[in-house]
Write a protein that holds these residues in place. Sequence first.
Motif, mmCIF file in Angstrom:
data_model
loop_
_atom_site.group_PDB
_atom_site.id
_atom_site.type_symbol
_atom_site.label_atom_id
_atom_site.label_comp_id
_atom_site.label_asym_id
_atom_site.label_seq_id
_atom_site.Cartn_x
_atom_site.Cartn_y
_atom_site.Cartn_z
ATOM 1 N N ALA A 47 0.830 -1.203 0.000
ATOM 2 C CA ALA A 47 0.000 0.000 0.000
ATOM 3 C C ALA A 47 0.866 1.255 0.000
ATOM 4 C CB ALA A 47 -0.929 0.002 1.204
ATOM 5 N N ARG A 48 1.953 1.231 0.726
ATOM 6 C CA ARG A 48 2.875 2.376 0.734
ATOM 7 C C ARG A 48 3.497 2.581 -0.647
ATOM 8 N NH1 ARG A 48 0.893 5.152 4.189
ATOM 9 N NH2 ARG A 48 0.925 4.359 6.274
ATOM 10 N N ILE A 49 3.874 1.500 -1.298
ATOM 11 C CA ILE A 49 4.434 1.603 -2.649
ATOM 12 C C ILE A 49 3.397 2.195 -3.591
ATOM 13 C CG2 ILE A 49 5.205 0.245 -4.633
ATOM 14 C CD1 ILE A 49 6.514 -1.669 -2.604
ATOM 15 N N GLY A 50 2.168 1.744 -3.490
ATOM 16 C CA GLY A 50 1.109 2.246 -4.347
ATOM 17 C C GLY A 50 0.789 3.711 -4.113
ATOM 18 N N GLU A 51 0.904 4.158 -2.863
ATOM 19 C CA GLU A 51 0.624 5.560 -2.560
ATOM 20 C C GLU A 51 1.752 6.470 -3.014
ATOM 21 O OE1 GLU A 51 0.070 5.554 1.621
ATOM 22 O OE2 GLU A 51 -1.979 4.807 1.509
ATOM 23 N N ARG A 52 2.959 6.082 -2.788
ATOM 24 C CA ARG A 52 4.098 6.958 -3.066
ATOM 25 C C ARG A 52 4.542 6.908 -4.525
ATOM 26 N NH1 ARG A 52 7.325 5.679 2.485
ATOM 27 N NH2 ARG A 52 5.852 6.764 3.826
ATOM 28 N N LEU A 53 4.353 5.789 -5.172
ATOM 29 C CA LEU A 53 4.784 5.647 -6.563
ATOM 30 C C LEU A 53 3.591 5.480 -7.504
ATOM 31 C CD1 LEU A 53 7.788 3.211 -6.034
ATOM 32 C CD2 LEU A 53 7.876 5.660 -6.350
ATOM 33 N N SER A 54 2.485 6.121 -7.189
ATOM 34 C CA SER A 54 1.264 5.887 -7.957
ATOM 35 C C SER A 54 1.380 6.221 -9.446
ATOM 36 C CB SER A 54 0.093 6.623 -7.329
ATOM 37 O OG SER A 54 0.323 8.007 -7.318
ATOM 38 N N PRO A 55 2.100 7.264 -9.880
ATOM 39 C CA PRO A 55 2.210 7.472 -11.335
ATOM 40 C C PRO A 55 2.946 6.327 -12.028
ATOM 41 C CG PRO A 55 2.883 9.445 -10.162
ATOM 42 C CD PRO A 55 2.698 8.369 -9.144
ATOM 43 N N TYR A 56 3.976 5.826 -11.402
ATOM 44 C CA TYR A 56 4.748 4.731 -12.006
ATOM 45 C C TYR A 56 3.955 3.421 -12.002
ATOM 46 C CZ TYR A 56 8.555 8.036 -11.506
ATOM 47 O OH TYR A 56 9.328 9.156 -11.583
ATOM 48 N N VAL A 57 3.210 3.193 -10.941
ATOM 49 C CA VAL A 57 2.382 1.989 -10.869
ATOM 50 C C VAL A 57 1.296 2.039 -11.926
ATOM 51 C CG1 VAL A 57 0.758 0.712 -9.417
ATOM 52 C CG2 VAL A 57 2.882 1.553 -8.431
ATOM 53 N N SER A 58 0.683 3.203 -12.123
ATOM 54 C CA SER A 58 -0.362 3.305 -13.144
ATOM 55 C C SER A 58 0.207 3.146 -14.543
ATOM 56 C CB SER A 58 -1.109 4.627 -13.010
ATOM 57 O OG SER A 58 -0.232 5.709 -13.241
ATOM 58 N N ILE A 59 1.388 3.657 -14.796
ATOM 59 C CA ILE A 59 2.033 3.457 -16.097
ATOM 60 C C ILE A 59 2.339 1.977 -16.315
ATOM 61 C CG2 ILE A 59 4.168 3.892 -17.392
ATOM 62 C CD1 ILE A 59 4.103 6.731 -16.206
ATOM 63 N N CYS A 60 2.798 1.301 -15.274
ATOM 64 C CA CYS A 60 3.059 -0.143 -15.384
ATOM 65 C C CYS A 60 1.769 -0.923 -15.623
ATOM 66 C CB CYS A 60 3.752 -0.657 -14.128
ATOM 67 S SG CYS A 60 5.433 -0.097 -13.948
ATOM 68 N N CYS A 61 0.680 -0.511 -14.997
ATOM 69 C CA CYS A 61 -0.607 -1.181 -15.215
ATOM 70 C C CYS A 61 -1.073 -1.002 -16.653
ATOM 71 C CB CYS A 61 -1.668 -0.652 -14.255
ATOM 72 S SG CYS A 61 -1.461 -1.189 -12.564
ATOM 73 N N ILE A 62 -0.909 0.201 -17.193
ATOM 74 C CA ILE A 62 -1.296 0.444 -18.579
ATOM 75 C C ILE A 62 -0.424 -0.354 -19.534
ATOM 76 C CG2 ILE A 62 -1.362 2.219 -20.387
ATOM 77 C CD1 ILE A 62 -2.201 4.182 -18.142
#
Length: 71
Positions: A47-62
Amino acid sequence: MSALFNFQSLLLVILLLICTSTYAHQVIPAIMNRNNSGVFGIFWKAARIGERLSPYVSICCIAMAISLFLQ
């Protein structure tokens, strides 16, 4: 083939864990914050990774969605 031996499936499982943990932390933060150590600490860290790195996580999801769509 299991997700442990297929690298793309392993990345997908990790991304889903991060996204799900981040959503659960925003909905019910008290449960996630009191379980920040031990086995359930994995979800708190995700959850901490998702909150702090949310732009990178969303790019990886796309990128993962596009790569799965093109297969």
